[in-house]
Design a protein around this motif. Structure first.
Motif, PDB file in Angstrom:
ATOM      1  N   ALA A  13       0.830  -1.214   0.000  1.00 33.69           N
ATOM      2  CA  ALA A  13       0.000   0.000   0.000  1.00 33.69           C
ATOM      3  C   ALA A  13       0.858   1.257   0.000  1.00 33.69           C
ATOM      4  CB  ALA A  13      -0.940  -0.011   1.210  1.00 33.69           C
ATOM      5  N   GLN A  14       1.952   1.219   0.726  1.00 38.06           N
ATOM      6  CA  GLN A  14       2.869   2.358   0.739  1.00 38.06           C
ATOM      7  C   GLN A  14       3.509   2.565  -0.632  1.00 38.06           C
ATOM      8  OE1 GLN A  14       3.277   4.615   2.890  1.00 38.06           O
ATOM      9  NE2 GLN A  14       2.733   3.832   4.900  1.00 38.06           N
ATOM     10  N   GLN A  15       3.833   1.478  -1.319  1.00 39.15           N
ATOM     11  CA  GLN A  15       4.414   1.594  -2.657  1.00 39.15           C
ATOM     12  C   GLN A  15       3.439   2.277  -3.614  1.00 39.15           C
ATOM     13  OE1 GLN A  15       5.471  -2.402  -3.728  1.00 39.15           O
ATOM     14  NE2 GLN A  15       7.433  -2.334  -2.651  1.00 39.15           N
ATOM     15  N   TYR A  16       2.156   1.892  -3.532  1.00 39.21           N
ATOM     16  CA  TYR A  16       1.161   2.501  -4.408  1.00 39.21           C
ATOM     17  C   TYR A  16       1.018   3.996  -4.112  1.00 39.21           C
ATOM     18  CZ  TYR A  16      -3.282   3.636  -6.605  1.00 39.21           C
ATOM     19  OH  TYR A  16      -4.261   4.229  -7.374  1.00 39.21           O
ATOM     20  N   ALA A  17       0.919   4.354  -2.819  1.00 38.82           N
ATOM     21  CA  ALA A  17       0.758   5.756  -2.455  1.00 38.82           C
ATOM     22  C   ALA A  17       1.958   6.585  -2.910  1.00 38.82           C
ATOM     23  CB  ALA A  17       0.554   5.882  -0.941  1.00 38.82           C
ATOM     24  N   ALA A  18       3.166   6.016  -2.773  1.00 38.02           N
ATOM     25  CA  ALA A  18       4.372   6.731  -3.197  1.00 38.02           C
ATOM     26  C   ALA A  18       4.396   6.921  -4.707  1.00 38.02           C
ATOM     27  CB  ALA A  18       5.615   5.970  -2.733  1.00 38.02           C
ATOM     28  N   TRP A  19       3.992   5.890  -5.456  1.00 39.23           N
ATOM     29  CA  TRP A  19       3.942   5.991  -6.919  1.00 39.23           C
ATOM     30  C   TRP A  19       2.933   7.045  -7.352  1.00 39.23           C
ATOM     31  CZ3 TRP A  19      -0.504   4.516  -9.771  1.00 39.23           C
ATOM     32  CH2 TRP A  19      -0.374   4.629 -11.159  1.00 39.23           C
ATOM     33  N   LEU A  20       1.748   7.028  -6.736  1.00 34.96           N
ATOM     34  CA  LEU A  20       0.710   7.982  -7.107  1.00 34.96           C
ATOM     35  C   LEU A  20       1.159   9.410  -6.785  1.00 34.96           C
ATOM     36  CD1 LEU A  20      -2.182   8.110  -8.250  1.00 34.96           C
ATOM     37  CD2 LEU A  20      -3.015   8.021  -5.881  1.00 34.96           C
ATOM     38  N   ALA A  21       1.815   9.581  -5.645  1.00 31.55           N
ATOM     39  CA  ALA A  21       2.304  10.913  -5.270  1.00 31.55           C
ATOM     40  C   ALA A  21       3.360  11.400  -6.249  1.00 31.55           C
ATOM     41  CB  ALA A  21       2.866  10.871  -3.847  1.00 31.55           C
ATOM     42  N   GLN A  22       4.267  10.503  -6.628  1.00 31.56           N
ATOM     43  CA  GLN A  22       5.341  10.896  -7.548  1.00 31.56           C
ATOM     44  C   GLN A  22       4.788  11.218  -8.941  1.00 31.56           C
ATOM     45  OE1 GLN A  22       6.795   9.147 -10.327  1.00 31.56           O
ATOM     46  NE2 GLN A  22       8.341  10.763 -10.580  1.00 31.56           N
ATOM     47  N   ALA A  23       3.804  10.410  -9.393  1.00 30.36           N
ATOM     48  CA  ALA A  23       3.277  10.587 -10.751  1.00 30.36           C
ATOM     49  C   ALA A  23       2.400  11.826 -10.869  1.00 30.36           C
ATOM     50  CB  ALA A  23       2.498   9.342 -11.159  1.00 30.36           C
ATOM     51  N   THR A  24       1.726  12.206  -9.783  1.00 32.78           N
ATOM     52  CA  THR A  24       0.788  13.327  -9.849  1.00 32.78           C
ATOM     53  C   THR A  24       1.323  14.594  -9.195  1.00 32.78           C
ATOM     54  OG1 THR A  24      -0.254  12.679  -7.755  1.00 32.78           O
ATOM     55  CG2 THR A  24      -1.160  11.729  -9.786  1.00 32.78           C
ATOM     56  N   LYS A  25       2.465  14.464  -8.494  1.00 27.45           N
ATOM     57  CA  LYS A  25       3.051  15.589  -7.755  1.00 27.45           C
ATOM     58  C   LYS A  25       2.104  16.102  -6.664  1.00 27.45           C
ATOM     59  CE  LYS A  25       6.396  15.174 -10.667  1.00 27.45           C
ATOM     60  NZ  LYS A  25       7.564  14.342 -10.269  1.00 27.45           N
ATOM     61  N   LYS A  26       1.346  15.192  -6.074  1.00 29.33           N
ATOM     62  CA  LYS A  26       0.451  15.510  -4.966  1.00 29.33           C
ATOM     63  C   LYS A  26       0.799  14.618  -3.779  1.00 29.33           C
ATOM     64  CE  LYS A  26      -3.377  16.872  -7.990  1.00 29.33           C
ATOM     65  NZ  LYS A  26      -4.795  16.603  -8.380  1.00 29.33           N
ATOM     66  N   ALA A  27       0.482  15.062  -2.585  1.00 26.05           N
ATOM     67  CA  ALA A  27       0.948  14.383  -1.362  1.00 26.05           C
ATOM     68  C   ALA A  27       0.016  13.237  -0.947  1.00 26.05           C
ATOM     69  CB  ALA A  27       1.074  15.396  -0.227  1.00 26.05           C
ATOM     70  N   TYR A  28      -0.158  12.269  -1.843  1.00 26.97           N
ATOM     71  CA  TYR A  28      -0.976  11.096  -1.501  1.00 26.97           C
ATOM     72  C   TYR A  28      -0.262  10.252  -0.443  1.00 26.97           C
ATOM     73  CZ  TYR A  28      -4.243  11.927  -5.326  1.00 26.97           C
ATOM     74  OH  TYR A  28      -5.202  12.461  -6.152  1.00 26.97           O
ATOM     75  N   ARG A  29      -1.049   9.649   0.433  1.00 28.58           N
ATOM     76  CA  ARG A  29      -0.518   8.853   1.537  1.00 28.58           C
ATOM     77  C   ARG A  29      -1.624   7.963   2.077  1.00 28.58           C
ATOM     78  NH1 ARG A  29      -2.860  11.226   5.986  1.00 28.58           N
ATOM     79  NH2 ARG A  29      -3.509  13.412   5.756  1.00 28.58           N
ATOM     80  N   LEU A  30      -1.312   7.134   3.062  1.00 29.67           N
ATOM     81  CA  LEU A  30      -2.346   6.409   3.785  1.00 29.67           C
ATOM     82  C   LEU A  30      -2.919   7.320   4.869  1.00 29.67           C
ATOM     83  CD1 LEU A  30      -0.859   2.822   4.329  1.00 29.67           C
ATOM     84  CD2 LEU A  30      -2.294   3.672   2.460  1.00 29.67           C
ATOM     85  N   PRO A  31      -4.213   7.202   5.169  1.00 30.01           N
ATOM     86  CA  PRO A  31      -4.763   8.011   6.261  1.00 30.01           C
ATOM     87  C   PRO A  31      -4.239   7.513   7.605  1.00 30.01           C
ATOM     88  CG  PRO A  31      -6.394   6.440   5.490  1.00 30.01           C
ATOM     89  CD  PRO A  31      -5.228   6.341   4.539  1.00 30.01           C
ATOM     90  N   SER A  32      -4.223   8.398   8.584  1.00 22.95           N
ATOM     91  CA  SER A  32      -3.926   7.951   9.941  1.00 22.95           C
ATOM     92  C   SER A  32      -5.144   7.194  10.471  1.00 22.95           C
ATOM     93  CB  SER A  32      -3.601   9.127  10.852  1.00 22.95           C
ATOM     94  OG  SER A  32      -4.772   9.889  11.129  1.00 22.95           O
ATOM     95  N   GLU A  33      -4.928   6.446  11.543  1.00 24.48           N
ATOM     96  CA  GLU A  33      -6.050   5.702  12.130  1.00 24.48           C
ATOM     97  C   GLU A  33      -7.136   6.645  12.621  1.00 24.48           C
ATOM     98  OE1 GLU A  33      -6.862   2.039  15.282  1.00 24.48           O
ATOM     99  OE2 GLU A  33      -4.948   3.122  15.366  1.00 24.48           O
ATOM    100  N   ALA A  34      -6.736   7.760  13.218  1.00 26.27           N
ATOM    101  CA  ALA A  34      -7.710   8.736  13.718  1.00 26.27           C
ATOM    102  C   ALA A  34      -8.485   9.370  12.566  1.00 26.27           C
ATOM    103  CB  ALA A  34      -7.002   9.806  14.538  1.00 26.27           C
ATOM    104  N   GLU A  35      -7.788   9.719  11.482  1.00 23.02           N
ATOM    105  CA  GLU A  35      -8.476  10.280  10.314  1.00 23.02           C
ATOM    106  C   GLU A  35      -9.477   9.284   9.745  1.00 23.02           C
ATOM    107  OE1 GLU A  35      -5.105  13.293   8.408  1.00 23.02           O
ATOM    108  OE2 GLU A  35      -5.081  11.148   7.878  1.00 23.02           O
ATOM    109  N   TRP A  36      -9.073   8.013   9.680  1.00 20.52           N
ATOM    110  CA  TRP A  36      -9.957   6.995   9.105  1.00 20.52           C
ATOM    111  C   TRP A  36     -11.235   6.880   9.944  1.00 20.52           C
ATOM    112  CZ3 TRP A  36     -12.949   2.855   9.692  1.00 20.52           C
ATOM    113  CH2 TRP A  36     -13.288   2.121   8.556  1.00 20.52           C
ATOM    114  N   GLU A  37     -11.096   6.794  11.266  1.00 24.87           N
ATOM    115  CA  GLU A  37     -12.291   6.641  12.103  1.00 24.87           C
ATOM    116  C   GLU A  37     -13.168   7.882  12.049  1.00 24.87           C
ATOM    117  OE1 GLU A  37     -13.550   5.848  16.746  1.00 24.87           O
ATOM    118  OE2 GLU A  37     -11.774   4.808  15.945  1.00 24.87           O
TER     119      GLU A  37
END
Length: 508
Positions: A360-384
């Motif tokens: 999942a981290q690899q996908y988020a890093a690829w998407l961030a690099q390809a789009t130049k946007k700060a994509y990441r996994l949500p924190s547990e608190a953000e998710w809830e």
């Protein structure tokens, strides 16, 4: 629990204590290396070093992580004891899946493959060993297990069948050495769908053998007819077809029909499908549809489970989170760009599964690099916070389970043997789909058994030694308890599992 016990204490020259040794009901794992003698004969010193490294890097840490105790190592194997049958089986699966990665680059004849047997039974616990039929049966089960497989007794199966998301193939009752009654044995399949594939492979083999036998018989009959003396004249009178006149083979209907599946037209946010193997630089990746979440405070956790305590107040900054979990089609764009580690199977608009936290981290890093946007996994608190949708009830829609609101095994008619396509159920008040059921979802945080000491600012909770991470949502294989927004679980960071997926978040 939670540490490797030595099982030997006190002065070893003292006589044993009087009276019976303590007995307890326990889950026992017995592991053993297949073809150990052959591999040792080929490279004694190298094999010994490799075995010790596996014990240090995989077996001992995994036993600790799953709250078990290593009783002893046996040169070519190990014995471990657990209070929980669920943790014993999960530990066994993780050991085997980690060994797959360890062996991947080695030739088959030199791979160190473990057979693992698990049993639940009464055992006698001594300072440095365990004894009894509980151990004996686990040892016998291990002895008939196939390399790389986990076999369990019927006693273990009855305890875990609704708690560990796996497939189980019944191998029937087996008579094992020195045990009076037959033992029912099951093979554990980490991918539940593998049961069907196993049966299909067996049916395919039988069909292949039948067709081969028919072709041999037909060939013999043809040879017999052509070689009969009375028929030679007839054969000579028949014009011989030139090899050049043979018909050109045409593709079979199966080959002609094999095409890359297209996304469902009902998924409004999905643009047209890319080519089956897009060039990494041909088109930019499709970006997930994001929902902006306003900041605020909420009471995180619940009193329904010890891992969800204590309930504590958390303040969340504004952020965006994907409307749906990452789909098979979205994942495979990353795989085609050689940035993600495998090509997913399934329908394009299904949530991608069998994903580790590292994947999942690899996908988020690829998407961030390809789009130049700060994509990441949500924190547990953000998710809830996002999953609750500004509610504080047991489920986001209320305190009682309602059919058709989420994808789980007891959530209503839409429950199935595979996850429904994303967006099949109603969205929560924030407009987010599948925030409960469907697919387990990785978040950024390391796994902690409680919220004691958790941050209150909505940030991810990390630690220096983080061998497992948090999962949220529950999956189509879990019951409705897992659909609650407060439900949480943890799993090993680098291990893939069929029900595990994720969605991405975006900082402003």
């Amino acid at each position: 629990m939670g540490e490797i016990r030595n099982f030997r204490s006190g002065n070893q020259d003292e006589p044993p204590p009087h009276g019976p040794m303590p007995r307890r009901l326990a889950a026992i794992i017995v592991g053993d290396i297949a073809s150990y003698s052959r591999i040792m004969q080929a490279d004694e010193e190298g094999t010994h070093v490799r075995v010790k490294r596996i014990e240090r890097d995989i077996i001992q840490p995994t036993i600790i992580e799953h709250h078990g105790s290593l009783v002893k190592t046996t040169g070519d194997g190990f014995i471990a004891i657990f209070d929980s049958p669920v943790e014993a089986v999960r530990c066994s699966i993780v050991i085997q899946q980690n060994l797959i990665g360890r062996n991947a680059s080695l030739p088959k004849h030199s791979r160190l493959e473990y057979r693992i047997g698990v049993n639940l039974g009464d055992v006698i616990v001594e300072p440095d060993d365990v004894y009894g039929d509980g151990v004996n049966i686990a040892t016998r089960i291990e002895g008939i297990a196939e390399p790389g497989q986990v076999y369990i007794s019927g006693a273990i199966y009855e305890q875990i069948k609704h708690k560990v998301v796996c497939g189980y193939e019944s191998l029937g009752d087996r008579k094992v050495k020195n045990i009076t009654d037959p033992v029912r044995i099951y093979r554990v399949l980490p991918d539940a769908d593998a049961v069907g594939r196993t049966r299909s492979r067996r049916e395919s083999v039988l069909l292949f053998l039948l067709i081969t036998a028919l072709l041999v018989i037909a060939g013999y009959v043809l040879w017999y007819v052509l070689t009969q003396p009375g028929r030679m004249g007839e054969q000579a009178a028949t014009p011989t077809a030139s090899p050049a006149a043979s018909p050109i083979p045409q593709p079979s209907p199966r080959e002609a029909a094999t095409q890359t599946p297209q996304p469902s037209p009902s998924l409004a946010s999905a643009p047209p499908s890319p080519s089956p193997v897009p060039s990494p630089s041909a088109t930019p990746p499709r970006e997930p549809e994001m929902i902006g979440i306003r900041g605020g405070s909420f009471a995180m956790g619940s009193n329904d489970d010890p891992t969800e305590r204590p309930v504590h107040q958390v303040t969340i900054k504004p952020f965006s989170i994907a409307k749906y979990p990452v789909t098979v089609q979205e994942w495979n764009e990353c795989a085609a760009a050689k940035a993600c580690g495998f090509t997913a199977t399934g329908k394009d608009d299904s949530p991608v599964g069998n994903v580790s936290w590292t994947d999942a981290q690899q996908y988020a890093a690829w998407l961030a690099q390809a789009t130049k946007k700060a994509y990441r996994l949500p924190s547990e608190a953000e998710w809830e916070y996002a999953a609750r949708g500004a509610t504080q009830t047991k489920y986001w829609w209320g305190d009682k389970l309602q059919p058709g609101m989420a994808g789980c095994k007891d959530c209503g008619d839409l429950a199935a043997e595979q996850p429904a396509k994303v967006g099949s159920f109603k969205p929560n008040p924030f407009g987010l789909y599948d925030m409960g059921g469907g697919i387990d979802q990785w978040v950024e945080d390391c796994w902690h058994r409680t919220y004691q000491g958790a941050p209150s600012d909505g940030s991810a909770w990390s630690s220096a030694d983080c061998s497992s991470h948090v999962l949220r949502s529950g999956s189509w294989k879990n019951d409705s308890r897992y659909v609650r927004p407060s439900n949480r679980d943890g799993y090993d960071t680098n291990v893939r599992y069929p029900t595990h997926g994720f969605r991405v978040a975006l900082s402003p």
